[in-house]
Scaffold this active site. Structure first.
Site, short mmCIF file in Angstrom:
data_model
loop_
_atom_site.label_atom_id
_atom_site.label_comp_id
_atom_site.label_asym_id
_atom_site.label_seq_id
_atom_site.Cartn_x
_atom_site.Cartn_y
_atom_site.Cartn_z
N TRP A 139 -11.75 -5.36 -2.48
CA TRP A 139 -12.32 -4.61 -1.36
C TRP A 139 -12.20 -3.11 -1.65
CZ3 TRP A 139 -15.39 -7.15 1.59
CH2 TRP A 139 -15.89 -6.56 2.76
N ASP A 195 -14.22 5.77 2.19
CA ASP A 195 -14.73 6.30 3.46
C ASP A 195 -14.85 5.19 4.49
OD1 ASP A 195 -16.92 5.02 2.13
OD2 ASP A 195 -18.31 6.13 3.40
N GLU A 198 -16.62 2.14 3.59
CA GLU A 198 -15.96 1.32 2.57
C GLU A 198 -16.67 1.38 1.22
OE1 GLU A 198 -16.10 -2.47 5.13
OE2 GLU A 198 -13.96 -2.03 5.04
N GLU A 199 -17.31 2.49 0.94
CA GLU A 199 -18.12 2.55 -0.28
C GLU A 199 -17.71 3.64 -1.26
OE1 GLU A 199 -22.27 0.90 1.68
OE2 GLU A 199 -21.92 3.04 1.62
N GLU A 423 -24.91 -5.32 14.65
CA GLU A 423 -24.54 -4.09 13.93
C GLU A 423 -25.74 -3.16 13.75
OE1 GLU A 423 -23.90 -4.24 9.51
OE2 GLU A 423 -21.82 -3.78 10.07
C1 NOJ Z 1 -19.28 -4.35 3.07
C2 NOJ Z 1 -18.91 -3.13 3.84
O1 NOJ Z 1 -18.31 -3.49 5.01
C3 NOJ Z 1 -20.13 -2.27 4.08
O2 NOJ Z 1 -19.76 -1.13 4.78
C4 NOJ Z 1 -20.73 -1.92 2.76
O3 NOJ Z 1 -21.87 -1.14 2.97
C5 NOJ Z 1 -21.06 -3.17 2.00
N1 NOJ Z 1 -19.86 -3.98 1.84
C6 NOJ Z 1 -21.69 -2.86 0.66
O4 NOJ Z 1 -20.80 -2.20 -0.18
C1 NOJ Z 2 -18.89 -2.40 7.78
C2 NOJ Z 2 -18.70 -0.99 8.18
O1 NOJ Z 2 -19.25 -0.17 7.19
C3 NOJ Z 2 -17.26 -0.67 8.39
O2 NOJ Z 2 -17.12 0.63 8.86
C4 NOJ Z 2 -16.64 -1.63 9.37
O3 NOJ Z 2 -15.26 -1.37 9.46
C5 NOJ Z 2 -16.88 -3.05 8.96
N1 NOJ Z 2 -18.26 -3.30 8.69
C6 NOJ Z 2 -16.42 -4.02 10.05
O4 NOJ Z 2 -17.15 -3.79 11.22
#
Ligand code: NOJ
Ligand code: NOJ
Length: 572
Positions: A139, A195, A198-199, A423
């Site tokens: 992750w 960030d 999560e990227e 979402e």
């Molecule tokens: C899952 C993350 O929660 C999301 O924020 C991200 O854009 C995708 N993975 C792709 O990396």
């Molecule tokens: C993807 C989002 O990018 C992230 O900010 C969030 O924490 C997770 N989904 C779970 O909602």
């Protein structure tokens, strides 16, 4: 009942004001959002089966995407809403749930995970399984906003408990958790982080800003409950965070750059979410903390909103003076890159927060920086301050309210008949997309609606902060140092400490730390100072504004890698 788009258009043609449409949507959607949020919290939420007590499921969706996990960020933002509703007396039934959350988070803090154990970085772990075990898959980790957001939620509850005669629960249960989170922030804020999306692994505006806020709130709480040994260390890093926060501003682009890495434009919902989650109406339109009505945050909002006008086909043909659907960032490819409910509602909330402050101040200041934002509503507007008796003030207030309502109206249009908020919504068709019943989407609806209704969140101390002229960027680990000095004083005279590091206020006699005379003639203070560092310091006497320094040379200590040290000195 939610109004379908065609019906809204009919109403608009009939002259039913957009504000009425939004009023109606809020009336029908509020209870749905509240119920939707509660359904995703264990153990008894109807859509959270398998979740332990107090665990927030990000979404019940288990495939494409699988969000049946608990993220510290999402959970803490959700519980901030719950704590606010409880402490403001909006819903007094929520206390048990808050205590479940405290219990769940105290387990998660101590759960070793791929980011580390409790003292070795585990507090940076972004998400866990809903049975409170560690998630061990790969992750984007660590994510260093979670511990800050969690402490903000817990501190808000702690402040209420203190006011309501339960300081012992704060000292015994909440403070140890809060201190773990804030020590983590203090010691790691300058390390890179993924960030909030999560990227990108770099430094991130949202993360820096929420870390800053959390430390400031922690300082006030620590003082209130006598935990003063953390104060100087937290203050030093809060100052460094505030300093660093300024560096995200991109003056030529007119926005805050979301991340220091990542190779994108940096235009990002991250920044609007920062304004709303660090809103403090006491700070007015201060731009050091990028308050919602600060000139930088307003220009940023304009730049951000406009970046999606040509990216999403559902926005085509909408004039720039009107709301548009917005997402995480224009380059987004997740699910093909679409508008997000929480991003679109976030813009509305920033504007409602701004309106609240302008109405409170009874004036609007237009600066050269914010002029392009205000020009949306009055093309020839000049920089200046427009007081409440001017027609400019009233017409700006009403146009900006309409503009803000426009974002909620877009969300209303894209909300399905059952009121569920997922979402995202499709950039071409407007249909709901990705995770269903996203808890954070519901939370974002509740906070946007509350802001429109005039809700003012508790201040966190953003008022009157001055950005330090020199930023120190490397806090690193600290040790807890007790300074004892044997000093005989005369009536009215007190002993202070200052020294070569920020936590000793960098040789500032004015800000020098006051020692306690509880064990006179030994004067004492305990302070967190940098580990593995040669620290120089001196004691000073102050008597009616007259300052006397110890004689040369400076006292010196070479600090160990961790732990505590005690320095027993005599005044020289
Ligand atoms: C899952 C993350 O929660 C999301 O924020 C991200 O854009 C995708 N993975 C792709 O990396
Ligand atoms: C993807 C989002 O990018 C992230 O900010 C969030 O924490 C997770 N989904 C779970 O909602």
């Amino acid at each position: 009942m939610r109004l379908p788009l065609v019906f809204i258009s009919v109403l608009l043609c009939r002259g039913l004001a957009q504000s009425t449409v939004v009023d109606n949507y809020i009336a029908s959607e509020s209870p749905i959002a509240k119920a939707g949020l509660l359904a995703n919290i264990g153990p008894s939420g109807s859509k959270s089966s398998g979740a332990k007590a107090g665990v927030v499921v990000a979404s019940p969706s288990t495939t494409d995407p699988n969000y049946l996990f608990t993220w510290t960020r999402d959970s803490s933002l959700v519980f901030k809403v719950i704590v606010d509703q409880f402490t403001q007396g909006i819903d007094s039934s929520l206390r048990g749930l808050i205590e479940d959350f405290v219990g769940a988070e105290s387990v998660l803090q101590q759960t070793s995970n791929p980011s580390g154990a409790i003292t070795t970085g585990g507090l940076g772990e972004p998400k866990f399984n809903i049975d409170l075990s560690a998630f061990t898959g790969s992750w984007g980790r660590p994510q260093r906003d979670g511990s800050a957001l969690r402490s903000t939620a817990l501190i808000t509850y702690a402040n209420w408990l203190i006011k309501n005669g339960n300081a012992s629960f704060v000292s015994d249960t909440l403070w140890p958790m809060i201190q773990l989170d804030l020590d983590y922030v203090q010691n790691n804020w300058n390390q890179s982080t993924f960030d909030l999306w999560e990227e990108i692994n770099s430094s991130s505006f949202f993360t820096t800003a929420v870390q800053h806020r959390a430390l400031r709130q922690g300082i006030t709480l620590a003082q209130a409950i006598g935990q003063t040994s953390v104060v100087s260390g937290y203050t030093a890093q809060a100052e460094n965070l505030l300093c660093f926060l300024q560096s995200y501003w991109n003056p030529s682009g007119g926005y805050m750059t979301a991340n220091t890495g990542g190779g994108r434009s940096g235009i990002d919902s991250n920044t609007v979410l920062t304004s709303i989650h660090t809103f403090d109406s006491d700070a007015g339109c201060d731009d050091a903390t990028f308050q919602p009505c600060s000139d930088k945050a307003l220009l940023n909002l304009l730049t951000y909103v406009n970046s999606f006008r040509s990216v999403y086909s559902i926005n085509s043909g909408i004039p720039t003076s009107q709301a548009a659907a917005v997402g995480r960032y224009p380059e987004d490819v997740y699910f093909n890159g679409n508008p997000w409910y929480l991003s679109t509602l976030g813009v509305a909330e920033q504007l409602y927060d701004a309106l609240l402050v302008w109405n409170q101040q009874q004036s609007i200041m237009v600066t050269p920086t914010s002029q392009p934002f205000f020009a949306l509503f009055q093309s020839d507007i000049a920089p200046g301050t427009y007081g409440s008796t001017t027609s400019t003030f009233s017409s700006l207030i009403s146009s900006i309210k309409d503009y803000a309502d426009g974002f909620v109206a877009i969300v209303a249009d894209r909300t399905p008949a059952d009121g569920g908020l997922s979402e995202q919504f499709d950039k071409n068709t407007g249909a709901p997309l990705s995770a269903v019943d996203l808890t954070w989407s519901y939370a974002s609806a509740l906070t946007a609606f509350a802001a429109r209704g005039g809700f003012v969140p508790e201040s966190w101390g953003a008022k009157g902060l001055t950005v330090p002229s020199i930023c120190e960027n490397n806090p690193g680990p600290t040790v807890s140092a007790t300074f004892n000095v044997n000093a005989t004083t005369v009536m009215g005279e007190n002993i202070f400490l200052t020294g070569s590091v920020a936590s000793l206020d960098t040789w500032s006699p004015d800000n020098a730390l006051a020692l306690s005379a509880a064990n006179y003639p030994i004067w004492s203070i305990t302070v967190d100072i940098p580990a593995n560092t040669n620290v120089e310091y001196k004691y000073i006497r102050k008597n009616n504004g007259v300052i006397t320094w110890e004689s040369d040379p400076n006292n010196e200590v070479s600090t160990p890698a961790s732990g505590t040290i005690t320095l027993n000195d005599s005044w020289r």
